[in-house]
Design a protein around this motif. Structure first.
Motif, PDB file in Angstrom:
ATOM      1  N   ASP A 165       0.776  -1.338   0.020  1.00 58.77           N
ATOM      2  CA  ASP A 165      -0.102   0.006  -0.260  1.00 58.77           C
ATOM      3  C   ASP A 165       0.878   1.374   0.032  1.00 58.77           C
ATOM      4  OD1 ASP A 165      -2.195  -1.694   0.282  1.00 58.77           O
ATOM      5  OD2 ASP A 165      -2.329  -1.422   2.126  1.00 58.77           O
ATOM      6  N   SER A 166       0.379   2.353  -0.735  1.00 56.48           N
ATOM      7  CA  SER A 166       1.153   3.539  -0.656  1.00 56.48           C
ATOM      8  C   SER A 166       0.762   4.185   0.694  1.00 56.48           C
ATOM      9  CB  SER A 166       0.722   4.305  -1.873  1.00 56.48           C
ATOM     10  OG  SER A 166       0.998   3.880  -3.267  1.00 56.48           O
ATOM     11  N   ILE A 167       1.698   5.082   1.089  1.00 57.51           N
ATOM     12  CA  ILE A 167       1.657   5.855   2.180  1.00 57.51           C
ATOM     13  C   ILE A 167       2.287   7.131   1.919  1.00 57.51           C
ATOM     14  CG2 ILE A 167       1.571   4.083   3.910  1.00 57.51           C
ATOM     15  CD1 ILE A 167       4.562   4.618   4.575  1.00 57.51           C
ATOM     16  N   THR A 168       2.095   8.274   2.652  1.00 55.19           N
ATOM     17  CA  THR A 168       2.470   9.520   2.439  1.00 55.19           C
ATOM     18  C   THR A 168       3.480   9.869   3.466  1.00 55.19           C
ATOM     19  OG1 THR A 168       0.502  10.357   1.542  1.00 55.19           O
ATOM     20  CG2 THR A 168       2.091  11.983   1.995  1.00 55.19           C
ATOM     21  N   VAL A 169       4.645  10.198   3.060  1.00 53.58           N
ATOM     22  CA  VAL A 169       5.852  10.647   4.092  1.00 53.58           C
ATOM     23  C   VAL A 169       6.267  12.048   3.797  1.00 53.58           C
ATOM     24  CG1 VAL A 169       6.502   8.295   4.438  1.00 53.58           C
ATOM     25  CG2 VAL A 169       7.672   9.511   2.670  1.00 53.58           C
ATOM     26  N   ILE A 170       6.947  12.658   4.795  1.00 53.74           N
ATOM     27  CA  ILE A 170       7.556  13.713   4.583  1.00 53.74           C
ATOM     28  C   ILE A 170       8.926  13.712   4.841  1.00 53.74           C
ATOM     29  CG2 ILE A 170       7.584  16.427   5.490  1.00 53.74           C
ATOM     30  CD1 ILE A 170       4.488  16.265   6.099  1.00 53.74           C
ATOM     31  N   ASP A 171       9.629  14.349   3.730  1.00 50.23           N
ATOM     32  CA  ASP A 171      11.197  14.258   3.850  1.00 50.23           C
ATOM     33  C   ASP A 171      11.698  15.866   3.768  1.00 50.23           C
ATOM     34  OD1 ASP A 171      13.607  13.303   3.691  1.00 50.23           O
ATOM     35  OD2 ASP A 171      13.826  13.282   1.850  1.00 50.23           O
ATOM     36  N   PHE A 172      12.710  16.048   4.966  1.00 52.72           N
ATOM     37  CA  PHE A 172      13.375  17.198   5.043  1.00 52.72           C
ATOM     38  C   PHE A 172      14.862  17.105   4.627  1.00 52.72           C
ATOM     39  CE2 PHE A 172       9.704  17.354   7.833  1.00 52.72           C
ATOM     40  CZ  PHE A 172       9.075  18.787   7.491  1.00 52.72           C
ATOM     41  N   GLU A 173      15.159  16.060   3.996  1.00 51.92           N
ATOM     42  CA  GLU A 173      16.747  15.786   3.788  1.00 51.92           C
ATOM     43  C   GLU A 173      17.209  16.939   2.806  1.00 51.92           C
ATOM     44  OE1 GLU A 173      19.743  12.349   2.163  1.00 51.92           O
ATOM     45  OE2 GLU A 173      17.467  12.186   2.023  1.00 51.92           O
ATOM     46  N   SER A 174      16.409  17.588   2.015  1.00 57.82           N
ATOM     47  CA  SER A 174      16.806  18.824   1.150  1.00 57.82           C
ATOM     48  C   SER A 174      16.817  19.990   1.840  1.00 57.82           C
ATOM     49  CB  SER A 174      16.095  18.763  -0.087  1.00 57.82           C
ATOM     50  OG  SER A 174      14.805  18.993   0.287  1.00 57.82           O
ATOM     51  N   GLY A 175      16.302  20.101   2.856  1.00 61.99           N
ATOM     52  CA  GLY A 175      16.135  21.141   3.922  1.00 61.99           C
ATOM     53  C   GLY A 175      15.022  21.836   3.706  1.00 61.99           C
ATOM     54  N   THR A 176      14.038  21.415   2.831  1.00 60.54           N
ATOM     55  CA  THR A 176      12.680  21.954   2.803  1.00 60.54           C
ATOM     56  C   THR A 176      11.734  20.847   2.716  1.00 60.54           C
ATOM     57  OG1 THR A 176      12.882  22.036   0.318  1.00 60.54           O
ATOM     58  CG2 THR A 176      13.225  23.957   1.549  1.00 60.54           C
ATOM     59  N   PRO A 177      10.622  21.017   3.176  1.00 61.75           N
ATOM     60  CA  PRO A 177       9.764  19.689   3.293  1.00 61.75           C
ATOM     61  C   PRO A 177       9.236  19.261   1.883  1.00 61.75           C
ATOM     62  CG  PRO A 177       8.445  21.570   4.015  1.00 61.75           C
ATOM     63  CD  PRO A 177       9.896  21.911   4.004  1.00 61.75           C
ATOM     64  N   ASP A 178       9.496  18.037   1.827  1.00 61.94           N
ATOM     65  CA  ASP A 178       8.914  17.345   0.701  1.00 61.94           C
ATOM     66  C   ASP A 178       8.171  16.271   0.614  1.00 61.94           C
ATOM     67  OD1 ASP A 178       9.063  16.516  -2.217  1.00 61.94           O
ATOM     68  OD2 ASP A 178      10.871  15.399  -2.085  1.00 61.94           O
ATOM     69  N   THR A 179       6.919  16.122   0.372  1.00 67.84           N
ATOM     70  CA  THR A 179       5.772  15.219   0.374  1.00 67.84           C
ATOM     71  C   THR A 179       5.725  14.339  -0.358  1.00 67.84           C
ATOM     72  OG1 THR A 179       4.344  16.767   1.827  1.00 67.84           O
ATOM     73  CG2 THR A 179       3.662  14.725   1.089  1.00 67.84           C
ATOM     74  N   VAL A 180       6.090  13.123  -0.418  1.00 69.32           N
ATOM     75  CA  VAL A 180       6.190  11.949  -1.400  1.00 69.32           C
ATOM     76  C   VAL A 180       5.140  10.537  -0.914  1.00 69.32           C
ATOM     77  CG1 VAL A 180       8.370  12.585  -2.214  1.00 69.32           C
ATOM     78  CG2 VAL A 180       8.231  10.995  -0.405  1.00 69.32           C
ATOM     79  N   LYS A 181       4.726   9.925  -1.834  1.00 69.66           N
ATOM     80  CA  LYS A 181       4.168   8.746  -1.604  1.00 69.66           C
ATOM     81  C   LYS A 181       4.954   7.664  -2.005  1.00 69.66           C
ATOM     82  CE  LYS A 181      -0.755   9.655  -2.421  1.00 69.66           C
ATOM     83  NZ  LYS A 181      -1.083   9.265  -1.183  1.00 69.66           N
ATOM     84  N   VAL A 182       5.222   6.671  -0.926  1.00 71.46           N
ATOM     85  CA  VAL A 182       5.942   5.503  -1.175  1.00 71.46           C
ATOM     86  C   VAL A 182       5.171   4.176  -1.002  1.00 71.46           C
ATOM     87  CG1 VAL A 182       7.862   6.766  -0.309  1.00 71.46           C
ATOM     88  CG2 VAL A 182       6.693   5.614   1.256  1.00 71.46           C
ATOM     89  N   ALA A 183       5.607   3.214  -1.545  1.00 70.22           N
ATOM     90  CA  ALA A 183       5.066   1.752  -1.366  1.00 70.22           C
ATOM     91  C   ALA A 183       5.944   0.925  -1.115  1.00 70.22           C
ATOM     92  CB  ALA A 183       3.810   1.410  -2.434  1.00 70.22           C
TER      93      ALA A 183
END
Length: 513
Positions: free
Chosen positions: A175-193
């Motif tokens: 199943d796909s879930i939404t995660v927020i990543d700050f590795e680049s310094g800004t919030p990046d919302t992505v879907k992962v499965a």
């Protein structure tokens, strides 16, 4: 009951299997044996020889497979396979920061948000609907765990304490879930499965934030220093479960989400993510080291049919083949040693699976293989005189699919066919083409060796021909890149030579001299 068969051959092979099983085989076309004359029982004859099968168990002493990080890694438990018993797969690995300064400020300027362990899920073998609880522990520092060593499947490690756990139902991992990543310094919302994400204890995250690069709390100045602070992760399924989960370590990560005080604006807090990766030779850690990994897989055959029939001198009606680390069968064909001097057009060792309802949950291995034991050299070898060779900087086998009676020389993925058993159930059939070896035996040029039937995850075997031009060169088995190195998953019960309705047999088409 839901289940996943990651190694199904697909609709095309299923269809072709029905064609083969429901039609009369034209040996000259369907098996690629264009020199085989029609069987007329005047000049050309068709006969079968009896096969004697004896079950055996691989042990840590005779199973030398080592789990590379490039191979699928297994985690989970099978608690109830009615034929093959129980399996427990544990996973050990290390991660490292990418730099000596993985966080954006000094420890006193950092505030933990969360710490997440992330593994990419690749397949499930077994019951996908039964939940499993995955425990993540810290490997005890006393363990010798090196990044430049490949470990046997029997290798286990002691642990120092629980870091976190998660209960997961295998089929939900897709199943796909939404995660927020700050590795680049800004919030990046992505879907992962197809990810297993386990939140670890905040106290562990605080340890990582507290390490510095200098002084008594130095944890990041070198990779060896970091390894003295944290040896690695140990993952194990606890309690119920009836499936093995496959993962890739290549993208394994520890993600640390935190806030830090901006160095240019006092009191201003920003959010960031620091990622600790599983790192190998192609992208070594900042000090040139590699991360270690090990996959411990244990079988428990207590009370099973396998345990009751293995290791004796009585020929068995059933053959039990369990993928590495697992089982094997010794096959003897005494009638081949006395076969009359003839022109052998086809010698095909045929066998088929014996249906059980549990086959719909625990499927057959794709890497079932046949070799011989050279009693003179006391070594296992490829079946003699059945493999062609090419040379381009090194020797290679050219007709591996033909060993499985497959016409397409490029199709190393097909190793069995589908057919119907006497009760109408769909079963698998293996057809090992040993014509060249049988011919040499018939003209009394070479001795008859015992055969070994098994499902090797990966093994290197020398050519079985007498005085081969390849010398001591070892050839990798399986040859398919799709399932080379896949251990643990796949088992099958096959009819032995004295099975009442699904006999293992050697079919020979020959002409008298």
């Amino acid at each position: 009951m839901k289940k996943t068969h990651f190694f199904a051959l697909g609709l095309f092979l299923l269809a072709s299997g029905f064609i083969v099983s429901c039609s009369k085989i034209n040996l000259a076309t369907e098996l690629g044996q264009d020199l085989i004359p029609e069987v007329d029982n005047i000049h050309t004859f068709d006969t079968t020889l009896e096969v004697e099968a004896f079950n055996g168990l691989f042990t840590a002493a005779n199973d030398s497979f080592r789990a590379s990080y490039t191979f699928p890694q297994l985690l989970g438990v099978i608690n109830n396979d009615p034929i093959f018993g129980k399996t427990n797969a544990r996973l050990y690995f290390q991660v490292s920061p990418n730099t000596k300064t993985p966080f954006k400020n000094a420890p006193s300027k950092l505030v933990l948000d969360s710490v997440i362990l992330v593994l990419n899920h690749t397949f499930t073998y077994g019951d996908t609907a039964l939940p499993q609880t995955i425990n993540v522990s810290e490997i005890d520092p006393a363990n010798d765990f090196q990044g430049d060593t490949s470990y046997l499947l029997s290798r286990s490690m002691t642990t120092a304490g629980l870091l976190g756990s998660r209960t997961v139902t295998p089929f939900t991992l897709k199943d796909s879930i939404t995660v927020i990543d700050f590795e680049s310094g800004t919030p990046d919302t992505v879907k992962v499965a197809d990810q297993l994400r386990i939140r670890l204890d905040d106290a562990f995250g605080q340890r990582l934030l507290a390490y510095d690069t200098i002084g008594a709390n130095d944890g990041y100045s070198t990779d060896s220093v970091f390894r003295s602070k944290f040896k690695g992760f140990a993952l194990e399924s606890a309690g119920a479960g009836n499936a093995l989960l496959g993962f890739s370590l290549k993208d394994a990560q520890l993600q640390v989400f935190y806030r830090y005080e901006n160095k240019t604006t006092s009191g201003d807090m920003d959010t960031a993510t620091s990622v600790f990766n599983f790192i190998k030779a192609s992208s070594k850690t900042y000090t040139g080291n590699e991360n270690g990994s090990a996959n411990n897989i244990t079988r428990d055959y207590s009370g099973t049919e396998i345990a009751a029939t293995s290791g004796d001198e009585t020929a068995d009606p059933f053959v039990y083949i369990d993928n590495t680390p697992g089982t094997y069968a010794t096959l003897k064909i005494p009638g081949l040693a006395t076969f009359p001097n003839s022109v052998i057009h086809l010698a095909e060792l045929q066998m088929e699976s014996v249906f059980d309802n549990s086959d719909s949950v625990f499927g057959a291995p794709r890497n079932v293989f046949l070799d011989v034991y050279d009693s003179t050299d006391q070594k296992f070898k490829l079946v003699p005189y059945v493999f062609g060779l090419s040379y381009s900087g090194g020797y290679a086998i050219t007709n591996f699919p033909a060993f499985y009676s497959v016409n397409d020389p490029s199709n190393t993925d097909q190793t069995y066919y589908f057919k119907k058993d006497p009760m109408g159930n769909i079963v698998r059939q293996w057809r090992f083409n040993i014509t060249g070896y049988a011919q040499k035996i018939a003209v009394k040029k070479v001795p008859l060796f015992n055969f070994r039937l098994y499902a090797p995850a990966a093994v290197g075997l020398p050519l079985g021909d007498r005085d081969p031009v390849t010398g001591t060169t070892l050839f990798s088995v399986p040859q398919s890149g799709t399932f080379f190195g896949l251990s643990g998953a796949g088992r099958v019960r096959i009819g032995g030579g004295n099975h009442p309705s699904q006999k293992m047999k050697l079919r020979i088409v020959y002409s008298k001299l």
